[in-house]
Design a protein around this motif. Structure first.
Motif, mmCIF file in Angstrom:
data_model
loop_
_atom_site.group_PDB
_atom_site.id
_atom_site.type_symbol
_atom_site.label_atom_id
_atom_site.label_comp_id
_atom_site.label_asym_id
_atom_site.label_seq_id
_atom_site.Cartn_x
_atom_site.Cartn_y
_atom_site.Cartn_z
ATOM 1 N N ILE A 1 2.729 1.782 -1.943
ATOM 2 C CA ILE A 1 2.542 -0.107 -1.479
ATOM 3 C C ILE A 1 1.257 0.114 -0.523
ATOM 4 N N THR B 1 -0.902 -4.753 -1.343
ATOM 5 C CA THR B 1 -0.423 -5.882 -1.478
ATOM 6 C C THR B 1 -1.367 -7.590 -1.297
ATOM 7 N N LEU C 1 6.982 -7.700 -1.604
ATOM 8 C CA LEU C 1 7.345 -5.902 -1.179
ATOM 9 C C LEU C 1 9.098 -5.429 -2.367
ATOM 10 N N LEU D 1 8.355 -5.145 -6.177
ATOM 11 C CA LEU D 1 7.122 -3.771 -5.832
ATOM 12 C C LEU D 1 8.994 -2.648 -5.951
ATOM 13 N N LEU E 1 4.215 3.695 2.247
ATOM 14 C CA LEU E 1 3.320 3.359 2.614
ATOM 15 C C LEU E 1 2.908 3.041 3.174
#
Length: 954
Positions: free
Chosen positions: A776, A721, A762, A765, A812
């Motif tokens: 991510i 990110t 987010l 993505l 994540l």
């Protein structure tokens, strides 16, 4: 800053004459270790030029520019003569403030002393003082100076209302170091007050370090429910020190010019706020005196101003908002003008233009002192002519630098010195100069366009395209035209515009902006070279290693990669655009190696090691043969690695370690796959945000991310990110200036201050990866609380977006860059899906060494045992929870480090696309058992040097 302390003061001195007093002063400086005995001659030479008597029984003896070589350390000694003595100009002196200055620090003392010159009875109080503390108290005064200058202005900000403009102004004051975040928060809680004429005022005394005034103007005409918004003043109030700033605002309102501020440039606004009306005549003059505007030239300036018979005011063109009378010696000295700074003179009425012309001629003529022309491009980089020449590099010895681009090169040196541009400062025909400048800019654009076409995409084309945009900047053009209109030549006006803009960026103490300042000067030199018809010497027609002081990105892009075997520079860092381009072009490079490399003779054979950051001149036959064998072996391994690039990455015993690519742009994903990458282990998404003048919307981001995902054809993508802030600011996201941006607002901590920005990224993505695997990764996480805050946003988006419109294969994770994150890996591993170790930042933070530091960067080694132990802790914590760990820093492609990382249990290595085949080949050279043994050896060492020595011995 040179300041007075009690230890600097000698009480009760006696002398029969001013010469005896001067001898005592020289002895005091020498006894303190500040000067050599010969500095005494400089004190006498200065008095022979002009008396250093300042006023109110104070004289300030100091040396001449030539005597600076005898100054060992900057300092001051104050001698009190209670009985007084007659100075050679007839004045009575009770105090000598004797200065040893290596440059022009004595101007700080002058400015501190000006407050005592107009005080009645000061001479008697200095003579009668019976303690050092009393003398120091009389002479010293902490002057609180309010700020209003080009750096506090925030012009053309894309705001929607007056509240956003107020916050933009507050952010600019914080960037300038005038206020803290408390001030910004205070303004966020209040609404600006209307002053009329479209002007508004927001003010607070909370969090004020330095009283200051910002004026924020909108990018376009702004009408709100509250009325017209031409600009918002943001006032940092403190005691009485900001009263002058309020007076500036009132003066502007009384002139009824408030509504014009939105269209005005910084120079015009500062002139209006200094009380100059539209009808006033103005002229600029640069201070050329070696020691700036000290007492002697200041006195001459005052006499020149008085001779004009008209009221003349003066202020600093940059960094000063109050114009003062040009006939007041104390006020002139208090400006503190240094060599190279410009003074803005103004006058009104009949004869104003002639008076200003005369006084500017006097200033540029040196005001009674011999002066040299000022050239910012030379003075910023030219070495001290009095400094000893650097020693030559010894033959057959490795000389260290900063490893900037990997590879080994053996070739003769071609030393390219930075060109010097000789041009007249003034020109008589402004129209002709404008035509010359326009033609040179046009030719520069054509050159850049040709280079972009040759580059055919990639980072080279991107950076050169940015240069092309810089060259088209209308503000640069306008600044240069204004200089030409004032009589400057095209060359002088253009470089003044370039250097002013570059210095404004460099003053932000920001590494990325400093690099952009280097780009700006690179662009400026291109046009300057065209104007001066300066051409670089032709390189040899055989292979060579280019040796130069520093090199601009466009110079790197022009390099003939068939002949240039390597790049060696005296200055620069591993993250400068020139270094990035060298890596992109596959040219081995060592940068920041110091001025001694410039002593090399053309044709001297060099061995340049871009991986270790070393260069060896005139190697012995044995050393050269060894390097040739290494080079031949490297080429053989490269060829074999390329042939096997699509094989699955495994160790000799079959242990699986995934090899992925680090990408700085989605457009490079297909190239990474063609080089054998098994996925993308790090997509730096900030490229997308930096490529747009405004925050990219949802559709733009989805389109960009989808390009990489489709090129990967089902291979996993790890997208980091937004990692900006601190050292990587965005133009549309104003951030405060920070003393240490690496320890400030950046990464996830910055994104969480604007959760709507993080949420849009987010969402993009997740939607771009529909039907594809997505990982991510959150940057700069320090503990589980930051991860949970981001996870909450992801979980909510997963509930909001239908499964048919988003990825269902999601992980994540976090980057391990902050030591606290590694130390707390066990608590994080229970909640994250994976870890990726960013060894560049982890090394930097663990060892407290800036990896771009010119002297220490070589010690910022990721193989330091402290860093390895943090990686080991991370892997153990992750594997205990069944989670995987990658490494995406430079260490992942270090041939020595690869087996150690595998031995520590790392599951994935993410490297530059160019390195993928070689890292896969390196994995096939050892088994897991050996890797674990090497990891154990590395962890048992005490230093990174010991680690490398032990590993090389095996």
């Amino acid at each position: 800053m040179l300041t007075l302390s009690q230890d600097d003061i000698l009480l009760g001195c006696q002398a029969e004459s001013w010469r005896a007093a001067l001898d005592q002063a020289a002895d005091a400086l020498h006894t303190a270790g500040l000067v050599a005995p010969t500095y005494r001659d400089g004190l006498y030479a200065r008095e022979a030029q002009s008396s250093t008597y300042l006023g109110n029984a104070i004289a300030i003896p100091h040396g001449t520019p030539e005597s600076r070589t005898h100054v060992r350390a900057t300092g001051v000694r104050v001698l009190q003569f209670p009985g007084g003595l007659e100075w050679h100009d007839g004045n009575r002196v009770h105090v000598l403030v004797t200065i040893a200055a290596q440059s022009d620090e004595h101007l700080d003392i002058l400015r501190q002393l000006t407050h005592v010159l107009d005080q009645d009875g000061m001479a008697e109080r200095l003579a009668g003082a019976d303690s050092r503390a009393e003398i120091a108290g009389l002479l010293s005064k902490a002057v609180v100076e309010a700020r209003l200058d080009a750096e506090t202005l925030c012009l053309g900000f894309p705001a929607r209302d007056h509240q956003e403009l107020a916050l933009a102004g507050a952010a600019r004051l914080r960037q300038a170091g005038c206020v803290t975040s408390e001030f910004v928060a205070a303004l966020a809680e209040t609404s600006p007050l209307s002053l009329g004429q479209g002007l508004w005022l927001a003010a607070s005394h909370r969090g004020v370090e330095v009283p200051a005034l910002s004026l924020a103007t909108p990018a376009t005409a702004l009408e709100t429910d509250a009325g017209e918004v031409a600009g918002v003043f943001c006032l940092a109030a403190r005691g009485e020190a900001h009263r002058g700033l309020l007076e500036r605002i009132l003066a502007l309102l009384e002139s009824e010019a408030g509504g014009d501020v939105r269209e005005a440039d910084a120079a015009t606004l500062l002139a209006r706020l200094a009380g100059e009306s539209a009808s006033v005549s103005r002229r600029l003059a640069r201070v050329l005196n070696a020691h700036g505007l000290h007492a002697r030239p200041a006195k001459q300036l005052v006499q020149e101003a008085r001779a004009q018979g008209i009221a003349i005011r003066v202020r600093l063109a940059e960094g000063g908002f109050d114009a003062v009378s040009a006939t007041s010696l104390t006020k002139i000295i208090n400006l503190g003008a240094r060599r190279g700074q410009q003074l803005a003179f103004s006058a009104e009425g009949e004869g104003a233009d002639a008076a200003l012309e005369a006084i500017c001629r006097a200033v540029e003529g040196g005001l009674g002192e011999r002066v040299m022309p000022f050239d910012a491009s030379r003075e910023a980089i030219a070495p001290d002519e009095d400094a000893p020449a650097p020693e030559s590099l010894p033959a057959d010895e490795a000389h260290p630098g900063v490893a900037a681009s990997p590879g080994l090169a053996i070739a003769p040196a071609f030393v390219l010195m930075t060109p010097r541009f000789d041009y007249p400062a003034r020109a008589a025909d402004p129209a002709a100069e404008n035509r010359r400048l326009d033609a040179a800019i046009h030719e520069g654009k054509e050159q850049l366009e040709a280079l972009v076409q040759q580059a055919r995409g990639g980072e080279v084309a991107q950076i050169l395209s940015m240069h092309e945009e810089m060259l088209g900047d209308p503000e640069l053009h306008q600044a240069a035209r204004e200089g030409i209109a004032e009589g400057a030549s095209a060359e002088a006006a253009w470089w003044e515009a370039i250097d002013t803009a570059a210095q404004a960026q460099e003053r932000l103490a920001d590494r990325l902006l400093a690099e952009r300042a280097a780009d700006l000067r690179d662009v400026g030199r291109r046009v300057l070279g065209i104007l001066c018809r300066v051409e670089l010497p032709e390189p040899p027609d055989h292979p060579y290693i280019l040796v130069t002081d520093d090199i601009g990105p466009s110079d790197v892009a022009r390099l003939d990669t068939d002949r240039v075997r390597g790049l060696l520079t005296a200055r620069g860092g591993a993250t400068a655009h020139s270094a990035i381009l060298a890596r992109a072009l596959g040219i081995p490079a060592v940068v920041g190696a110091g001025p001694r490399v410039l002593t090399l003779d053309n044709g001297t054979e060099l061995i340049l090691d871009g991986e270790r950051g070393r260069v060896t001149p005139a190697p012995s036959a044995e050393r050269r043969q060894s390097a040739e064998q290494r080079l031949a072996e490297h080429r053989r391994r490269e060829a074999e690695a390329w042939e096997a690039r699509f094989e699955e990455a495994r160790t000799r015993c079959g242990h699986r370690v995934e090899v992925a690519a680090n990408l700085g742009n989605t457009a490079h994903a297909a190239d990474a796959v063609s080089r054998g990458a098994e996925g993308v282990g790090l997509l730096r998404t900030e490229f997308l945000f930096m490529a747009h003048a405004r925050e990219p919307d949802l559709e733009t981001q989805i389109e960009e991310y989808r390009e990489a995902l489709e090129a990967l054809d089902g291979r996993p993508l790890v997208a980091r990110t937004l990692d900006v802030g601190g050292d990587k600011p965005l133009p549309y996201w104003p951030l405060p200036q920070e003393a240490n941006p690496f320890l400030g607002l950046r990464g996830i901590r910055l994104s969480l201050t604007r959760p709507e920005v993080l949420e849009t990224q987010l969402r993009a993505l997740l939607m771009a990866a529909v039907g594809k695997p997505l990982r991510i990764m959150l940057p700069m996480v320090k503990d589980v609380a930051e991860f949970r805050a981001a996870r909450a946003i992801v979980d909510r988006l997963l509930d909001e977006i239908p499964e048919t419109e988003r990825t269902i294969d999601l992980q994540l994770g976090v980057m391990i860059e902050v030591p606290s994150c590694a130390l707390l890996a066990a608590s994080l591993a229970a909640e994250v899906d994976f870890f990726s170790v960013g060894t560049n930042d982890l090394t930097q933070y663990t060892l407290a060494i800036d990896r771009d530091h010119p002297e220490l960067s070589a010690q910022a080694d990721g193989l330091h045992p402290a860093v390895l132990r943090l990686i080991e802790m991370t892997v153990m914590a992750a594997h205990a929870q069944g989670k995987w760990v990658g490494v995406c820093g430079e260490l992942a492609s270090d041939a020595t480090a690869v087996p150690v990382l595998v031995g520590l249990g790392v599951d994935e290595l993410s490297v530059s696309a160019r390195q993928v085949p070689l890292v896969k080949a390196r994995l096939r050279e050892f088994g897991l058992k050996k890797a674990r043994a090497l990891a154990g050896i590395a962890l048992a060492q005490a230093t990174s040097e010991a680690v490398r020595d032990a590993l090389e011995a095996r």
